[in-house]
Structures are given as C-alpha cells and as structure tokens.
Design an enzyme around this catalytic site. Structure first.
Site, PDB file in Angstrom:
ATOM      1  N   HIS A  62       6.775   3.680  -4.595  1.00  0.00           N
ATOM      2  CA  HIS A  62       6.947   2.430  -5.535  1.00  0.00           C
ATOM      3  C   HIS A  62       6.613   2.706  -6.748  1.00  0.00           C
ATOM      4  CE1 HIS A  62       2.779   0.746  -4.970  1.00  0.00           C
ATOM      5  NE2 HIS A  62       2.827   1.398  -3.814  1.00  0.00           N
ATOM      6  N   ASP A 163      -1.877   4.576  -7.276  1.00  0.00           N
ATOM      7  CA  ASP A 163      -1.109   3.713  -6.340  1.00  0.00           C
ATOM      8  C   ASP A 163      -0.035   3.028  -7.352  1.00  0.00           C
ATOM      9  OD1 ASP A 163      -0.150   1.936  -4.459  1.00  0.00           O
ATOM     10  OD2 ASP A 163      -1.540   0.739  -4.389  1.00  0.00           O
ATOM     11  N   GLU A 193       6.960  -3.381  -4.295  1.00  0.00           N
ATOM     12  CA  GLU A 193       6.045  -3.338  -2.886  1.00  0.00           C
ATOM     13  C   GLU A 193       4.815  -4.052  -2.730  1.00  0.00           C
ATOM     14  OE1 GLU A 193       3.363  -0.897  -0.337  1.00  0.00           O
ATOM     15  OE2 GLU A 193       3.062  -1.433  -2.312  1.00  0.00           O
ATOM     16  N   GLU A 194       4.217  -4.224  -4.011  1.00  0.00           N
ATOM     17  CA  GLU A 194       2.773  -4.712  -3.692  1.00  0.00           C
ATOM     18  C   GLU A 194       2.672  -6.471  -3.739  1.00  0.00           C
ATOM     19  OE1 GLU A 194       0.291  -3.202  -3.801  1.00  0.00           O
ATOM     20  OE2 GLU A 194       0.420  -1.280  -4.889  1.00  0.00           O
ATOM     21  N   ASP A 216       2.699   7.035  -0.218  1.00  0.00           N
ATOM     22  CA  ASP A 216       2.054   6.346  -0.784  1.00  0.00           C
ATOM     23  C   ASP A 216       0.311   6.579  -0.518  1.00  0.00           C
ATOM     24  OD1 ASP A 216       0.997   3.790  -2.337  1.00  0.00           O
ATOM     25  OD2 ASP A 216       2.496   2.555  -0.679  1.00  0.00           O
ATOM     26  N   HIS A 303      -6.649  -0.202  -5.582  1.00  0.00           N
ATOM     27  CA  HIS A 303      -6.445  -1.482  -6.043  1.00  0.00           C
ATOM     28  C   HIS A 303      -7.695  -1.791  -7.091  1.00  0.00           C
ATOM     29  CE1 HIS A 303      -3.113  -3.140  -3.325  1.00  0.00           C
ATOM     30  NE2 HIS A 303      -2.688  -2.075  -4.070  1.00  0.00           N
TER      31      HIS A 303
HETATM   32 ZN   LIG Z   1       0.919   1.562  -2.819  1.00  0.00          ZN
END
Ligand SMILES: [Zn+2]
Length: 330
Positions: A62, A163, A193-194, A216, A303
């Site tokens: 992504h 990410d 995607e998130e 990922d 994240h």
């Molecule tokens: Zn991801």
C-alpha cells in the site's frame, strides 16, 4: 537503483490515505523499465503488469500512510484533529507532523492524565497566534503525516513510513528480479489500505487474480512486555503470513512460501497477527475466491513516528517474493 535510494525517494513524498498520487507517480517512474503496461485505476491504485502465460498473480503493497486530519481550528490558532488509520494517541505526543503544503506542527495535549490520552486530548500547534493566522496555512480537512528522514545504522532502518513504503520497495525489487517469470504478474500499489483495505478490494475485482500476496509490515513479539499475540521477530527473516485480522491465509500459499524459502535458503519465520488487517484480506474474498497469503516485514513501533526494520529481513522478503513470482504453479 539501490534500495536505500528507493527508500529515500519514497519516504520523501507525502501520501496520506486518500492523497497517494505523489507516491504513485514516484513509483511509476521507477517501475517503467520492468513493466509491459502501467495504469492507474479509478480509485488511484497504481497497477504494473508484466505479461506471462502462467497463472495470474497479484502482489499488493500500500501507498498510503496514517496521520491526522484537522476537524476544528481554535480561536487561539490550535488545530483539533481526528485520526486517519490506526493512530494511537499515547505514541504520538510531542511528535512533529507536516501537511501537504509543507506546514509543520507539533502534537501536544490538553489532557491532564498522560496515561489515559485520547484523540480528543490532542491538538496540533503550528505556531499560529490566532485562528486567522492558522487559516492562512491550514484549513479544516487538511491532513498531516509524521515527519522524519529515514535513518540507516548498520542493518537497521528507521523511518515513520516503513509501513508500507518498504513494502512498495520490495514490490519494485521483485519486479526487477522476476523479469523472466512465466507468470502473469500484477504489481499493485494500493490506496487507502489504512482506512479499510479499500484499494486492494477494488483492484482484485478488476484483475481477478489466481494468487494474491500482500507485502506489508508486521508487529514483532521481541520487545519487553510483549503479550505473545503476534509471532515475528526482527532479524529472523521474511514473515510467512499464516493469519491476521483480515484472513486465514490459504494453506497452499503458506506451504508454497515455506517450500520456496527452504529451497532457496531464504531466512523465514511464521507470521501471525491476531488483530489488524492487510491487503491479503480483500484479495482472499474477491470474486469466487483467491488463493491469498502474505510476505511480512518484521517491524517494531508500527504506526508510531519511528518504525524500525532490519535490512536483512527486507532482503529475505525480496528474495521470497521473487521466488514466488517466478515459481511454476497451476
Ligand atoms: Zn501497512
């Protein structure tokens, strides 16, 4: 192009969920020598097709990153924000963020109990002294991402955007290595995607692949206090996804990836995440079913403003993805 240059170029561009075009454009330029055709679909997924007579394989990584979106500007010039994607308030206090137009701010809190922070406690301070001054730089609906240059020390890599820009780099390198593959390969750089695995969902419906592999990051179980709800460890090789919050991977894909890793001497480890989804989920349940799985990059601090990965693991992911892309499957 060497991998660190790719990482630097892909982490320098702004690309929050819903605003991924600059990242896609950068990838398009890098992918051009290796694809027969490249297009962007209606939602913004970048699709690179390398034609072949074998089964149709879709690899997905992504483009988007998580961040914060302005919901209100206070009279004193402070910005109230909501999260885009899986932002955890306790991980981001006092971090720098940047908006698409280059405006920079810091995340502060008006809460009194730092142990129980919620998004409602947080605000972004861009140094404005009034709402009028703030509105010259930022509007309600503008979004900000974490700020930070990638840093490499030894085989360790730090960046707020591993990410999944690192997954995008792995897909680009896989395209390069799978030049002689007999298979019909689709390398899809997905949007949003998130915020709900959106891009992979529509791309899989358009492509109708036989096999789907998401590349990922995955959480690791190797940090103090880990509760063992995940399985991967940094430096132990490519993660072969068994499950995450969005699917149970197809057994045939898991077994094939294990065989390829063993046969090619690629360091690999099982990857289980009990929560959190990946693009493998929507691929898995598109049309009448796709044999889906994932190749995962072990990553600490997912994240957070400082994600951490191991370049040896990244190399293993590239080799495993290339081996799968080149392998003869029915
Ligand atoms: Zn991801």
């Amino acid at each position: 192009m060497d991998m660190m240059t790719m990482v630097q170029r892909l982490t320098a561009v702004y690309g929050i969920s819903g605003r991924e075009a600059a990242v896609a454009e950068e990838i398009r330029r890098m992918a051009e020598p290796y694809a027969d055709e490249i297009w962007t679909d209606r939602l913004g997924n970048l699709i690179c097709h390398k034609k072949g007579e074998g089964p149709k394989m879709m690899f997905a990584a992504h483009l988007d990153s998580i961040g914060l979106i302005v919901t209100h500007i206070e009279s004193a010039g402070f910005l109230r924000v909501a999260k885009i994607g899986g932002v955890r308030p306790e991980k981001i206090l006092h971090s720098l963020v940047r908006f698409e137009n280059g405006t920079i701010g810091t995340i502060a809190s008006s809460g009194t109990d730092l142990g129980k922070l919620s998004m409602e406690d947080l605000y972004v301070d861009i140094g404005a002294e009034s709402r009028e001054e703030a509105e010259k730089k930022v509007s309600v609906g503008d979004a900000a991402v974490y700020m930070g240059q990638p840093v490499q020390t030894g085989t360790t890599l730090f960046s707020p955007y591993l990410d999944d820009r690192l997954g995008c780099v792995i897909l680009l390198k896989t395209m390069e290595l799978a030049a002689d593959s007999p298979n019909d390969l689709y390398f899809v750089f997905t949007v949003q995607e998130e915020v709900g695995l959106c891009g992979a969902h529509t791309a899989a419906h358009g492509i109708v692949p036989d096999y789907g592999i998401a590349v990922d990051v995955t959480c690791t179980d190797d940090v103090p206090g880990s509760r063992h709800t995940v399985s991967a460890a940094l430096g132990k090789g490519a993660g072969i996804k068994v499950m995450d919050g969005s699917l149970m991977c197809h057994g045939a894909v898991v077994e094939r990836l294990k065989e390829l890793a063993a046969g090619h001497g690629i360091p690999a480890q099982p990857d289980l995440m009990s929560a959190g989804g990946t693009d493998a989920g929507p691929m898995h349940i598109s049309h009448d079913g796709v044999l889906a799985g994932g190749i995962s990059i072990p990553c600490r601090g997912i994240h957070s403003p400082v994600e951490m990965a191991d370049l040896g693991d990244v190399d293993a992911c590239i080799r495993l993805a290339a081996a799968f892309a080149s392998s003869r499957l029915e």
